[in-house]
Design a protein around this motif. Structure first.
Motif, short mmCIF file in Angstrom:
data_model
loop_
_atom_site.label_atom_id
_atom_site.label_comp_id
_atom_site.label_asym_id
_atom_site.label_seq_id
_atom_site.Cartn_x
_atom_site.Cartn_y
_atom_site.Cartn_z
N LYS A 14 3.12 -6.61 3.20
CA LYS A 14 3.92 -5.87 2.22
C LYS A 14 3.37 -4.46 2.03
CE LYS A 14 6.87 -7.66 0.49
NZ LYS A 14 8.25 -7.90 0.95
N ILE A 15 2.07 -4.31 2.17
CA ILE A 15 1.40 -3.01 2.09
C ILE A 15 0.28 -3.02 3.12
CG2 ILE A 15 1.90 -2.52 -0.35
CD1 ILE A 15 -0.85 -3.65 -1.05
N LEU B 102 0.05 5.29 -2.43
CA LEU B 102 0.70 3.99 -2.61
C LEU B 102 2.09 3.98 -1.99
CD1 LEU B 102 0.71 1.17 -3.76
CD2 LEU B 102 1.35 2.12 -5.99
N ALA B 103 2.77 5.12 -2.05
CA ALA B 103 4.10 5.23 -1.45
C ALA B 103 4.04 5.33 0.08
CB ALA B 103 4.83 6.44 -2.02
N ALA C 105 -3.54 23.31 -2.93
CA ALA C 105 -3.18 22.35 -1.88
C ALA C 105 -2.02 21.48 -2.35
CB ALA C 105 -4.39 21.48 -1.53
N GLU C 106 -1.03 21.29 -1.50
CA GLU C 106 0.17 20.54 -1.84
C GLU C 106 0.19 19.20 -1.12
OE1 GLU C 106 2.39 21.37 -4.05
OE2 GLU C 106 1.58 23.36 -4.48
N GLY C 107 0.84 18.22 -1.77
CA GLY C 107 1.08 16.93 -1.13
C GLY C 107 -0.17 16.15 -0.82
N LEU C 108 -1.21 16.28 -1.65
CA LEU C 108 -2.44 15.55 -1.39
C LEU C 108 -2.27 14.06 -1.68
CD1 LEU C 108 -5.19 17.91 -2.82
CD2 LEU C 108 -4.50 17.61 -0.46
N PHE C 109 -2.99 13.26 -0.96
CA PHE C 109 -3.02 11.83 -1.20
C PHE C 109 -4.45 11.41 -1.50
CE2 PHE C 109 -2.39 12.87 3.33
CZ PHE C 109 -3.69 12.73 3.76
N THR C 110 -4.59 10.37 -2.30
CA THR C 110 -5.94 9.92 -2.61
C THR C 110 -6.58 9.30 -1.38
OG1 THR C 110 -7.24 8.66 -4.22
CG2 THR C 110 -5.32 7.57 -3.31
N ALA C 111 -7.89 9.40 -1.29
CA ALA C 111 -8.61 8.85 -0.15
C ALA C 111 -10.01 8.46 -0.61
CB ALA C 111 -8.68 9.87 0.98
N ARG C 112 -10.69 7.75 0.24
CA ARG C 112 -12.02 7.28 -0.08
C ARG C 112 -13.03 7.77 0.95
NH1 ARG C 112 -11.76 1.31 -2.72
NH2 ARG C 112 -10.06 1.71 -4.18
N ALA C 113 -14.30 7.63 0.61
CA ALA C 113 -15.35 8.09 1.52
C ALA C 113 -15.25 7.38 2.86
CB ALA C 113 -16.72 7.85 0.89
N ARG C 114 -14.87 6.09 2.86
CA ARG C 114 -14.77 5.37 4.14
C ARG C 114 -13.65 5.94 5.01
NH1 ARG C 114 -11.35 1.51 5.78
NH2 ARG C 114 -9.58 1.01 4.45
#
Length: 466
Positions: free
Chosen positions: A133-134, A161-162, A393-402
């Motif tokens: 589902k994701i 998430l989207a 900056a436009e359209g950024l998405f969250t991210a992680r160190a990994r």
């Protein structure tokens, strides 16, 4: 894995009192449980106002019940949500009733819902991932959205998430797979005179892939910064104005400020935001020699915090620069920092009390007044620049160190691919292996290739009921 076959239940709302609380159940074949709890069948994906019944048919509470048959649900399984009044006792009664009703036998002697158990942290989201589902990046974005400490971080998590981040990764993967196909074709048909790589402009495709990767990596670093922020420690001698600077940056009286040296005995931490970037600012005890046991512990903790910082604001008192003893103590702290700090920690000299000594500020560092606010904007911009933030900056998405680490691995593999491609036939097998490793690193971001222990680490950080 056997546990993923069990139906699960949990309270899906935060602990404490609230207007509404939710109990969630996920599994296969929930219809008998729905009848036992609600006394009637529910229409799919339609909210029904009903009583939630105990074992004697008496309503524990009245609220909204929603039933989502598989596969059209968050987890991909049948899902039942009971939206009741948000009292802790009511929700615990409903959860206990779900478990009780599941164990009760049906006319055929079988339990209403065999093996129903309490959900583990993040298990609902884990099942959504396992049931396609994701993907893994979207699953992590759920936790990031819940934990977001700034508006910018929340909006970026919502984009992830989207599927915005996943879309970028899939585009890189598709281009990488196409390049792998060309190399494998050349390896599989060496007798053919057709030069697959030259005709298909493999070098040009690799260059474009590297350029696209660089763009995605830059945005990913920004997304990781929005999620995690940086840790900034304010350090210096007693009475330099460290607590005043923390209060000025936070815009609130968080730390006690007095003229008595050694007032701050332990570290005080506050998360602030600058242009949407979270900064975890820590005020520490003044650094000096002390015979006070409590203060010595505070100073030891201060050095520990300094060692773990991303940046240190070394605060100097402009009104005491003419004092030989003060300058010597500052020099001792400078030497100690040079010896103790990793080379990755940046030290920024900040000259405080500009309002009282406007003509004494040295040319280097940042001069400010924590009392009047003069120079604070320059410090904020310096911290943003230090963090690597790119305004606008436009359209950024969250991210992680990994995620950043995985993309850096891809970048390293592609750099080696560039070298091997130049050698043509002599290194095609090594080139193919580097491309495969690059694809594995990309797949680890979305979970299309991931070790079970990685999944355990990720989902165990989620809250119960999510």
């Amino acid at each position: 894995m056997p546990r993923h076959q069990d139906p699960i239940a949990a309270i899906a709302t935060a602990p404490g009192r609230g207007a509404v609380g939710i109990v969630r159940v996920s599994g296969r074949g929930l219809q008998p449980l729905v009848l036992a709890l609600c006394g009637k069948a529910l229409r799919p994906r339609e909210a029904s106002y009903t009583g939630f019944l105990d074992g004697q048919g008496v309503a524990i509470d009245h609220g909204l019940a929603l039933y989502f048959p598989a596969p059209h649900s968050f987890t991909g399984e049948d899902v039942l949500e009971l939206q009741a009044h948000g009292g802790p006792v009511v929700l615990q009664l409903l959860l206990a009733r779900c478990l009780e009703a599941a164990a009760q036998p049906q006319p055929d002697g079988q339990p209403t819902l065999a093996h129903l158990r309490l959900a583990l942290p993040g298990e609902f989201s884990e099942r959504a991932f396992l049931n396609d589902k994701i993907d893994l990046a979207q699953a992590e974005a759920i936790a990031d959205l819940i934990d977001a400490s700034t508006e910018a971080a929340a909006r970026s998590a919502s984009r992830s998430l989207a599927g915005a981040f996943s879309h970028e990764i899939h585009q890189l993967r598709d281009a990488l797979i196409h390049l792998r196909m060309l190399v494998e074709a050349t390896l599989d048909f060496p007798e053919e005179e057709i030069d697959f790589l030259r005709q298909s402009d493999a070098q040009g495709q690799l260059t474009q892939l590297q350029q696209r990767l660089a763009q995605v990596l830059a945005k990913t670093r920004q997304g990781a910064l929005l999620r995690e922020g940086i840790k900034v420690v304010i350090a210096g001698q007693p009475n330099a104005g460290k607590s005043s600077l923390l209060n000025a940056l936070a815009g609130a009286e968080l730390a006690i400020v007095t003229a008595v040296a050694g007032t701050t005995r332990d570290k005080v931490q506050q998360t602030i935001q600058i242009d949407g970037v979270p900064l975890h600012v820590i005020d520490t005890a003044g650094l000096r020699e002390s015979d006070d046991e409590v203060e010595k512990i505070g100073i030891e903790r201060a050095w520990h915090a300094i060692g773990e910082a991303d940046a240190v604001l070394f605060l100097h008192d402009l009104t005491r620069l003419d004092t030989t003893e003060y300058r010597a103590a500052d020099a001792d702290i400078t030497r100690a920092m040079a010896e103790k700090l990793p080379h990755t920690v940046t030290v920024i000299d900040v000259w405080n009390k500009l309002d009282s000594a406007p003509d004494k500020a040295p040319a280097h560092g940042i001069a400010l007044s924590a009392k009047t606010g003069a120079g604070l904007d320059a410090l904020r911009q310096q911290l943003l620049a230090l963090a690597g933030w790119q305004p606008g900056a436009e359209g950024l998405f969250t991210a992680r160190a990994r995620h950043v680490q995985a993309l850096q691995q891809v970048q390293g593999h592609l750099e080696l691919c560039d070298q091997h491609l130049a050698q043509q036939a002599q290194a095609l097998d090594v080139l193919a292996e580097e491309l495969r490793l690059a694809q594995n690193a990309l797949n680890s971001i979305t979970g299309e290739f991931s070790a079970d222990d990685l999944l355990g680490v990720i989902f165990s950080s989620f809250c119960i009921g999510k």
